[in-house]
Write an enzyme that holds these catalytic residues in place. Structure first.
Site, short mmCIF file in Angstrom:
data_model
loop_
_atom_site.label_atom_id
_atom_site.label_comp_id
_atom_site.label_asym_id
_atom_site.label_seq_id
_atom_site.Cartn_x
_atom_site.Cartn_y
_atom_site.Cartn_z
N ARG A 1 0.80 -1.23 0.00
CA ARG A 1 0.00 0.00 0.00
C ARG A 1 0.84 1.29 0.00
NH1 ARG A 1 -3.31 -2.99 3.67
NH2 ARG A 1 -4.90 -4.04 2.45
N LYS B 1 3.45 11.10 -11.77
CA LYS B 1 2.63 10.19 -12.57
C LYS B 1 3.41 8.89 -12.73
CE LYS B 1 -0.31 13.07 -15.46
NZ LYS B 1 -0.59 13.49 -16.84
N GLU C 1 10.35 16.95 -25.64
CA GLU C 1 9.60 17.36 -24.43
C GLU C 1 10.10 18.71 -23.92
OE1 GLU C 1 6.92 15.85 -23.26
OE2 GLU C 1 7.09 13.68 -23.49
N LYS D 1 7.60 22.49 -15.02
CA LYS D 1 6.80 21.33 -14.63
C LYS D 1 6.43 21.42 -13.14
CE LYS D 1 5.64 16.66 -15.06
NZ LYS D 1 5.71 15.41 -15.75
N GLU E 1 -4.21 16.73 -12.08
CA GLU E 1 -4.69 17.05 -13.43
C GLU E 1 -6.20 17.27 -13.51
OE1 GLU E 1 -2.46 15.13 -16.64
OE2 GLU E 1 -4.29 15.06 -17.78
N ARG F 1 -2.78 21.12 -15.45
CA ARG F 1 -1.74 20.12 -15.72
C ARG F 1 -1.90 19.44 -17.08
NH1 ARG F 1 1.16 15.62 -11.80
NH2 ARG F 1 2.42 14.74 -13.46
N ASN G 1 0.24 17.70 -21.67
CA ASN G 1 -0.01 16.65 -22.66
C ASN G 1 -0.09 17.20 -24.08
OD1 ASN G 1 -0.20 14.30 -20.99
ND2 ASN G 1 -2.04 15.24 -20.15
N HIS H 1 0.37 14.97 -27.06
CA HIS H 1 0.39 13.59 -26.57
C HIS H 1 -0.80 12.76 -27.03
CE1 HIS H 1 3.71 15.07 -24.26
NE2 HIS H 1 3.84 13.95 -23.57
N HIS I 1 0.33 9.47 -28.40
CA HIS I 1 -0.03 8.18 -27.80
C HIS I 1 -0.72 7.28 -28.83
CE1 HIS I 1 -0.02 9.73 -23.35
NE2 HIS I 1 1.19 9.51 -23.82
N HIS J 1 8.74 7.55 -27.46
CA HIS J 1 7.70 8.44 -26.95
C HIS J 1 7.93 9.88 -27.43
CE1 HIS J 1 4.75 10.10 -24.21
NE2 HIS J 1 5.66 10.93 -23.74
P1 NAD Z 1 13.24 4.79 -21.80
O1 NAD Z 1 13.07 4.67 -20.35
O2 NAD Z 1 12.89 3.62 -22.66
O3 NAD Z 1 14.76 5.21 -22.06
C1 NAD Z 1 15.19 5.40 -23.37
C2 NAD Z 1 16.34 4.45 -23.75
O4 NAD Z 1 17.57 5.05 -23.32
C3 NAD Z 1 16.29 3.08 -23.13
O5 NAD Z 1 16.84 2.14 -24.02
C4 NAD Z 1 17.17 3.25 -21.90
O6 NAD Z 1 17.70 2.04 -21.45
C5 NAD Z 1 18.25 4.15 -22.45
N1 NAD Z 1 18.93 4.99 -21.49
C6 NAD Z 1 18.36 5.76 -20.53
N2 NAD Z 1 19.29 6.47 -19.92
C7 NAD Z 1 20.48 6.15 -20.47
C8 NAD Z 1 21.80 6.58 -20.25
N3 NAD Z 1 22.12 7.52 -19.37
N4 NAD Z 1 22.77 6.01 -21.01
C9 NAD Z 1 22.47 5.08 -21.95
N5 NAD Z 1 21.24 4.65 -22.21
C10 NAD Z 1 20.25 5.19 -21.47
O7 NAD Z 1 12.41 6.02 -22.39
P2 NAD Z 1 12.33 7.55 -21.96
O8 NAD Z 1 12.33 8.31 -23.21
O9 NAD Z 1 13.30 7.87 -20.89
O10 NAD Z 1 10.88 7.63 -21.30
C11 NAD Z 1 9.73 7.33 -22.05
C12 NAD Z 1 8.69 6.81 -21.11
O11 NAD Z 1 8.37 7.81 -20.15
C13 NAD Z 1 7.38 6.46 -21.80
O12 NAD Z 1 6.90 5.25 -21.29
C14 NAD Z 1 6.46 7.59 -21.43
O13 NAD Z 1 5.11 7.22 -21.40
C15 NAD Z 1 6.96 7.94 -20.05
N6 NAD Z 1 6.66 9.30 -19.63
C16 NAD Z 1 6.14 9.46 -18.39
C17 NAD Z 1 5.87 10.73 -17.92
C18 NAD Z 1 5.37 10.91 -16.52
O14 NAD Z 1 4.97 12.03 -16.17
N7 NAD Z 1 5.39 9.90 -15.69
C19 NAD Z 1 6.14 11.85 -18.71
C20 NAD Z 1 6.68 11.64 -19.97
C21 NAD Z 1 6.95 10.36 -20.42
N1 GLY Z 2 3.87 14.32 -18.70
C1 GLY Z 2 2.59 14.81 -18.36
C2 GLY Z 2 2.41 15.07 -16.90
O1 GLY Z 2 3.29 14.81 -16.11
O2 GLY Z 2 1.39 15.54 -16.51
#
Ligand code: NAD
Ligand code: GLY
Length: 365
Positions: free
Chosen positions: A124, A146, A188, A230, A240, A244, A248, A251, A255, A268
């Site tokens: 939890r 998120k 982004e 942010k 949101e 907030r 997006n 997005h 998406h 992404h």
């Molecule tokens: P990811 O986590 O897949 O990382 C991208 C790639 O880079 C992967 O292969 C990873 O292993 C590699 N990598 C990361 N850091 C590295 C480093 N320092 N050196 C070498 N390789 C490295 O993708 P991302 O672009 O970081 O994130 C995308 C994800 O984030 C999506 O799932 C998206 O939906 C999510 N997201 C979430 C939010 C949120 O608010 N929670 C906001 C935006 C995106």
């Molecule tokens: N990436 C969108 C949010 O954090 O609200």
């Protein structure tokens, strides 16, 4: 070189540390946020050989954390699902982690979202620290709480709002990030300029070469301004219910591309880049946004090597089917983030359907 920001959320407020070589400051930056005596570091196969040993050694050297376990997951968006989440729970149970444990996400947005959701739900809720390693995670996903996983029928469809105890952003880690991932993260960064700060968009235009060359000062400025924006938006609307949603921007379209093309086909940030172009086209039709902004956005994205047009295999049916499963939609009505001007975004469900149809038809032809 280090700066500290705060996400102001009353008793859930937390610091964001941004700097260089922060692993050397483990005692000061990490220890105060590790709740009890147990820690589970969650990372992936690509990042583990680069940073995991250093992190474990730094934490062990403090002598303050009794049990440090590590979990190395497979790499990729296609693993951001319930099966992988369950692997985290299994590891925690096998290693007998209690409610006082802390989970530390060492990785990009995929690891951060998965680990955060595990932290939100394991027994939890347990403490959670973000150590984002990709640019996208440093400027977006690690801040704001998120967390979640994908479903084959929809992106990020299961999850929780769950704030970390702290976010530690080491810009040095970007040195090993593949160029395609750096570009995706810049999408982004550009988003923040478009939705909130025209001056920042213009600064990115003039600094893009330095950013691509990983100039330390420029990276610091970019990450800091993105996190400031942010943090401000999240502090005013954590769950949101209003503002907030502007985060997006692009997005809903993005998406749809990610889901329809299969998670991981488009990164992404790449899908968001295309989505921002489509949302800007719609903003021109709907609000009379100056067409100059579409030209400038397209030029900037192209310079970075990001896509600006949707895959031709996206049919109108694909678009409509995937866009209908967006979390912003209310009462079966599609809601979109559009620009009234550069730096001023709005969320609306009262756009002309015919304009959306024109934009999507042009994108699919
Ligand atoms: P990811 O986590 O897949 O990382 C991208 C790639 O880079 C992967 O292969 C990873 O292993 C590699 N990598 C990361 N850091 C590295 C480093 N320092 N050196 C070498 N390789 C490295 O993708 P991302 O672009 O970081 O994130 C995308 C994800 O984030 C999506 O799932 C998206 O939906 C999510 N997201 C979430 C939010 C949120 O608010 N929670 C906001 C935006 C995106
Ligand atoms: N990436 C969108 C949010 O954090 O609200």
């Amino acid at each position: 070189m280090m700066t500290q920001l705060t996400v102001n959320l009353a008793e859930r407020s937390y610091p964001i540390f941004i700097g260089v070589d922060l692993l050397k400051q483990t005692e000061q930056l990490l220890l105060p946020y590790i709740g009890g005596r147990q820690l589970m570091i969650v990372t992936n196969e690509r990042i583990a050989p680069l940073y995991l040993e250093l992190l474990v050694a730094a934490l062990s050297a403090t002598g303050q954390v009794q049990q440090i376990d590590t979990l190395i997951l497979p790499d990729g968006e296609s693993y951001k699902n319930l099966a992988t989440l369950n692997e985290i729970f299994t590891a925690l149970l096998e290693k007998k982690h209690h409610r006082s444990t802390t989970l530390l996400a060492l990785g990009g947005g995929v690891i951060g979202d998965l680990t955060g959701f595990a932290a939100a739900t394991y027994q939890r809720g347990v403490a959670f620290i973000q150590m984002p390693t990709s640019l996208l995670a440093q400027v977006d996903s690690s801040v704001g709480g998120k967390t979640g996983v994908n479903h084959l029928l929809g992106k990020n469809m299961m999850g929780a709002f769950y704030q970390p105890a702290s976010v530690v952003i080491d810009l040095m880690m970007l040195q090993t990030l593949p160029k395609r991932e750096l570009a995706a993260g810049l999408a982004e960064v550009i988003k923040y300029g478009l939705i909130y700060d025209q001056g920042f968009f213009e600064w990115i235009e003039s600094s893009v070469d330095a950013l691509l060359a990983l100039d330390r000062n420029c990276l610091m400025q970019a990450v800091q301004r993105a996190c400031e924006i942010k943090a401000t938006i999240v502090a005013s609307d954590e769950r949101e219910s209003g503002l907030r949603a502007i985060l997006n921007f692009g997005h809903t379209f993005g998406h749809a591309i990610e889901g329809a093309m299969g998670y991981g086909t488009y990164l992404h940030g790449e899908a968001v880049a295309i989505g921002m172009c489509l949302a800007t086209q719609l903003s021109i039709k709907q609000y009379g946004l100056a067409p100059e902004w579409l030209a400038r956005l397209t030029a900037l994205l192209k310079k970075i090597g990001l896509p600006t047009t949707a895959p031709k295999s996206m049919s109108m049916d694909h678009w409509l089917q995937w866009m209908q499963i967006d979390k912003k939609n209310l009462d079966k009505k599609l809601r979109l983030v559009l620009l009234k001007s550069c730096g001023r975004a709005t969320v609306t469900d009262s756009f002309e359907g015919v304009y959306l149809h024109e934009v999507l038809a042009a994108a699919s032809s």
